[in-house]
Design a protein around this motif. Structure first.
Motif, PDB file in Angstrom:
ATOM      1  N   GLU A 166      -7.784 -11.176   3.513  1.00  0.00           N
ATOM      2  CA  GLU A 166      -8.066 -10.668   2.174  1.00  0.00           C
ATOM      3  C   GLU A 166      -7.673 -11.679   1.098  1.00  0.00           C
ATOM      4  N   GLN A 167      -6.851 -11.256   0.132  1.00  0.00           N
ATOM      5  CA  GLN A 167      -6.561 -12.108  -1.027  1.00  0.00           C
ATOM      6  C   GLN A 167      -5.658 -13.294  -0.712  1.00  0.00           C
ATOM      7  N   THR A 204       2.961  -5.803  -5.047  1.00  0.00           N
ATOM      8  CA  THR A 204       2.398  -4.484  -4.767  1.00  0.00           C
ATOM      9  C   THR A 204       2.530  -4.194  -3.277  1.00  0.00           C
ATOM     10  N   ASP A 206       0.130  -3.544  -1.147  1.00  0.00           N
ATOM     11  CA  ASP A 206      -0.867  -4.325  -0.403  1.00  0.00           C
ATOM     12  C   ASP A 206      -0.420  -5.769  -0.231  1.00  0.00           C
ATOM     13  N   ARG A 207       0.166  -6.328  -1.273  1.00  0.00           N
ATOM     14  CA  ARG A 207       0.600  -7.726  -1.190  1.00  0.00           C
ATOM     15  C   ARG A 207       1.777  -7.894  -0.233  1.00  0.00           C
ATOM     16  N   ARG A 209       2.214  -6.037   2.490  1.00  0.00           N
ATOM     17  CA  ARG A 209       1.592  -5.984   3.823  1.00  0.00           C
ATOM     18  C   ARG A 209       0.951  -7.319   4.181  1.00  0.00           C
ATOM     19  N   LEU A 210       0.227  -7.908   3.249  1.00  0.00           N
ATOM     20  CA  LEU A 210      -0.433  -9.189   3.509  1.00  0.00           C
ATOM     21  C   LEU A 210       0.586 -10.306   3.698  1.00  0.00           C
ATOM     22  N   THR A 246       6.493   0.807  -4.215  1.00  0.00           N
ATOM     23  CA  THR A 246       6.418  -0.598  -3.798  1.00  0.00           C
ATOM     24  C   THR A 246       7.724  -1.020  -3.134  1.00  0.00           C
ATOM     25  N   SER A 249       7.724   0.273   0.255  1.00  0.00           N
ATOM     26  CA  SER A 249       6.834  -0.513   1.107  1.00  0.00           C
ATOM     27  C   SER A 249       7.508  -1.790   1.576  1.00  0.00           C
ATOM     28  N   ALA A 253       6.731  -1.393   5.258  1.00  0.00           N
ATOM     29  CA  ALA A 253       5.419  -1.970   5.606  1.00  0.00           C
ATOM     30  C   ALA A 253       5.539  -2.910   6.800  1.00  0.00           C
ATOM     31  N   ASP A 256       0.005  -6.560   9.890  1.00  0.00           N
ATOM     32  CA  ASP A 256      -1.194  -6.155  10.624  1.00  0.00           C
ATOM     33  C   ASP A 256      -1.387  -7.144  11.771  1.00  0.00           C
TER      34      ASP A 256
END
Length: 299
Positions: A166-167, A204, A206-207, A209-210, A246, A249, A253, A256
């Motif tokens: 992703e990003q 965040t 999502d960030r 997790r990434l 956050t 997370s 988190a 993946d």
């Protein structure tokens, strides 16, 4: 002959796309092509198909998925990714291309400007936790997808932009380059204006997790830099977000694992490009306007 393919991925914002197209058509040299992968929404109201190559990718959900399709369709030895909404200055290309005179330079970051800051950004870096953050000229680890230059042969060697990352797909490529012994360089005289606020340093869920996925994918690289301070370190890193969810997370988190193992490149292929062997394109930016030496090879 073509020197550069400029790729502008656009999901759904025609106004920002056309802002960038106008800037490019006013400033680009003749030896480049403009490629616009879009999600199928753009109907070319100004009939620019003779100057811009439009590629429909209806299934694409974001810019990385558009880039993952479009890079392999480029016809030049250097691929320049540029965000919709960005504007450029005259000669921004020439300053960036000059950095590729060294064969070990695989990617180049221009000096990037945001609308809410007078301080330029020079690509991105992964901090000790793997979070993507703004870089300076001395700390840059990878160009941003929003404004980056890549050897086509590098993209071929790593399999292009990894959609599962992703990003942080830009950092993913930069770290493969570092692990293979190559270099990413900053072109301080090349200026790109993104015309949007800088949100690179936001934390965040999502960030997080990434970031953990990036750490798992590049275990050796992160191990060589030392380990972050466990859960307490993650909690401290996320406090600035101001969000309880956050911060939770940061503690809960997980990486993946499937994304971390997705399409891992063979670093020997990347080293071959760095050493000047087995390149898809051979490119010397010092050649004059008659065009660079250009030959296709089996990657």
């Amino acid at each position: 002959m073509l020197k550069v393919s400029i790729v502008i991925p656009s999901v759904d914002n025609a106004h920002r796309l056309e802002t960038t197209l106008i800037s490019l058509l006013e400033n680009r040299p003749s030896d480049c092509e403009i490629v616009v992968p879009h999600s199928g929404y753009y109907d070319d109201p100004y009939d620019i198909a003779d100057e811009v190559r439009l590629i429909e990718v209806p299934a694409a959900r974001n810019e990385v998925e558009l880039l993952a399709v479009a890079w392999s369709m480029c016809k030049a030895p250097i691929v320049h990714t540029l965000a919709a909404g960005a504007t450029v200055e005259e000669d921004w290309l020439e300053h960036a291309l000059a950095c590729f005179q060294r064969c070990e330079v695989m990617a180049v970051a221009p000096q990037t400007h945001y609308s809410d800051s007078s301080e330029p950004v020079h690509g991105v870096l992964a901090d000790d936790f793997g979070l993507r953050a703004a870089a300076s000229a001395t700390t840059m680890q990878a160009p941003m997808l929003q404004a980056g230059f890549y050897r086509y042969s590098l993209l071929a060697a790593v399999g292009g932009f990894c959609t599962r990352m992703e990003q942080v797909a830009d950092l993913d490529i930069g770290l493969w380059v570092a692990e293979a012994g190559g270099a990413c360089e900053v072109a301080t005289e090349s200026h790109v204006y993104l015309n949007e606020p800088n949100q690179l340093d936001r934390v965040t869920a999502d960030r997080i997790r990434l970031a953990k996925t990036l750490q798992l994918r590049h275990q050796e690289w992160f191990a060589s830099r030392g380990k972050p301070g466990g859960k307490l370190g993650w909690l401290s890193r996320s406090v600035g977000s101001g969000s309880i969810s956050t911060m939770m997370s940061a503690l809960t988190a997980k990486a993946d694992a499937k994304a971390a193992l997705h399409r891992l490149p063979d670093l020997d292929d990347v080293r071959a490009v760095i050493e000047g062997r087995d390149q898809t394109f051979r490119f010397d930016p010092r050649h004059d306007q008659s065009g660079p030496g250009l030959r296709r090879h089996a990657a």
